[in-house]
Write an enzyme that holds these catalytic residues in place. Sequence first.
Site, PDB file in Angstrom:
ATOM      1  N   SER A  88       5.093   2.195   8.060  1.00 25.67           N
ATOM      2  CA  SER A  88       4.828   1.104   7.012  1.00 25.67           C
ATOM      3  C   SER A  88       5.602   0.799   6.414  1.00 25.67           C
ATOM      4  O   SER A  88       6.010   1.676   5.734  1.00 25.67           O
ATOM      5  CB  SER A  88       3.203   1.064   5.971  1.00 25.67           C
ATOM      6  OG  SER A  88       2.417   1.674   7.106  1.00 25.67           O
TER       7      SER A  88
ATOM      8  N   ASP B 153       0.354  -7.420   1.657  1.00 26.06           N
ATOM      9  CA  ASP B 153       0.531  -6.098   1.949  1.00 26.06           C
ATOM     10  C   ASP B 153       2.653  -5.622   1.402  1.00 26.06           C
ATOM     11  O   ASP B 153       2.794  -5.382   2.655  1.00 26.06           O
ATOM     12  CB  ASP B 153       0.302  -5.831   2.789  1.00 26.06           C
ATOM     13  CG  ASP B 153      -0.023  -4.128   2.707  1.00 26.06           C
ATOM     14  OD1 ASP B 153      -0.354  -3.427   1.927  1.00 26.06           O
ATOM     15  OD2 ASP B 153       0.445  -3.134   4.033  1.00 26.06           O
TER      16      ASP B 153
ATOM     17  N   HIS C 125       0.883  -1.367  -0.161  1.00 29.52           N
ATOM     18  CA  HIS C 125      -0.155  -0.293   0.019  1.00 29.52           C
ATOM     19  C   HIS C 125       0.652   1.695   0.543  1.00 29.52           C
ATOM     20  O   HIS C 125       0.654   1.955  -0.109  1.00 29.52           O
ATOM     21  CB  HIS C 125      -1.506  -0.313   1.502  1.00 29.52           C
ATOM     22  CG  HIS C 125      -0.271   0.332   2.527  1.00 29.52           C
ATOM     23  ND1 HIS C 125       0.498  -0.690   3.826  1.00 29.52           N
ATOM     24  CD2 HIS C 125       0.463   1.227   3.411  1.00 29.52           C
ATOM     25  CE1 HIS C 125       0.010  -0.150   4.814  1.00 29.52           C
ATOM     26  NE2 HIS C 125       0.748   0.903   4.361  1.00 29.52           N
TER      27      HIS C 125
END
Length: 399
Positions: free
Chosen positions: A246, A164, A134
């Site tokens: 992230s 992911d 993402h």
Amino acid sequence: MPSKRLPFARFLLQSVLLGLAAAFIIGLLVPEAGPWLRARLGLTGVAGQPSQNVPAQHPPAAPHSYADAVQRAAPSVVSVYVNKVITERPILLPNPTMQRFSGITLGLPRQRLQRAQGSGVLVSPDGYILTNHHVVAGANEIQIVLWDGRVTAATIVGSDRDTDLAVLKIDGNHLPAMALDHEIPLRVGDVVLAIGNPFGLSQTVTQGIVSGLARSQALLGGPENAQSFPAVDFIQTDAAINAGNSGGALVDAQGRLIGINTFVLGRMSMDAEGIGFAIPAATARAVLAQIVEHGIVVRGWLGAEYSDAPAGSGNLPPEISHGVVLTGLYANGPAAQAGLRPGDVLLSLDGVDIIDQFDLRSRETAAAPGTEVTLAGLRAGVPFELRLQLAQRPASRPG
């Protein structure tokens, strides 16, 4: 007789006094001699009895600083900056009068540049980087900032929405990569450090513990910008993970990579605090190998959607509390071609009970495309068994 005993008693008394004087002098000059002699002889000095006061052996204390772990791991963590060109569609108001006085300019769709940031982990000396799908999804340009401030462009080798994870590549040699080739046992309560680029503050370190393991159910509410995959067992941690973390590293107290940070539950629930998740290093290692070799992650596929079988599905006997019920089939998929139907209850795969939808999804995707499997279950309460050949799971799942 007494006259003969007197010299002996005098000699004995002199020996004792001389020994005590010598012990006193040795005690003053060498204080540690007494405990050393008692330890060597196994005596307490009281009636020659073995010592009962041996200090208990305690586990090593936790370090007062994790600076060594950070120094070992931080050079492998990079900052990821992404440029994306997005298309904005004009807002159409149904009432012409509202359009006139709203101040909104109507016209053709227009494009604008959107910037995003995240983190990544160098996992090979020649420049392979693991990050989140993402973070780089839809990227037109990716810039990597290394630990020493150098900036370089990166290309996407491959990306996997289901886990992911994404693999990037930069040019370079002898880069400070973090090892992914070892298994590190984890326990709830272990100290962990999250290293990343939150809010553009590169090389930021936060500390916490492992709060939980194998959090499959958490995937039902996965990252906002990625469709999570039910076969991944997240590591749950309370180490602070913020926007920009992230794709960064989750390491243990020795600085060894144990996971790739991905999201926090607080994005879905404003009441959640200190509940973050990381993709285990073992999952990251498998995805990395497949993407480097194939450009995608190759998985087996039944060609069916399913959910946990509630009691009574397909006349499920009350004593059976496992299995899945098929909720949909993909045209020309393996399940449809084998004759399965919506509403069928699957109870076992290759003779092993199917616990729930997560168990079946994990076993389905772990098998290589082309593998023949035997499925057993119930259709309207009637047992059935059939064989089918798994296909390759589409890179982007239907639906």
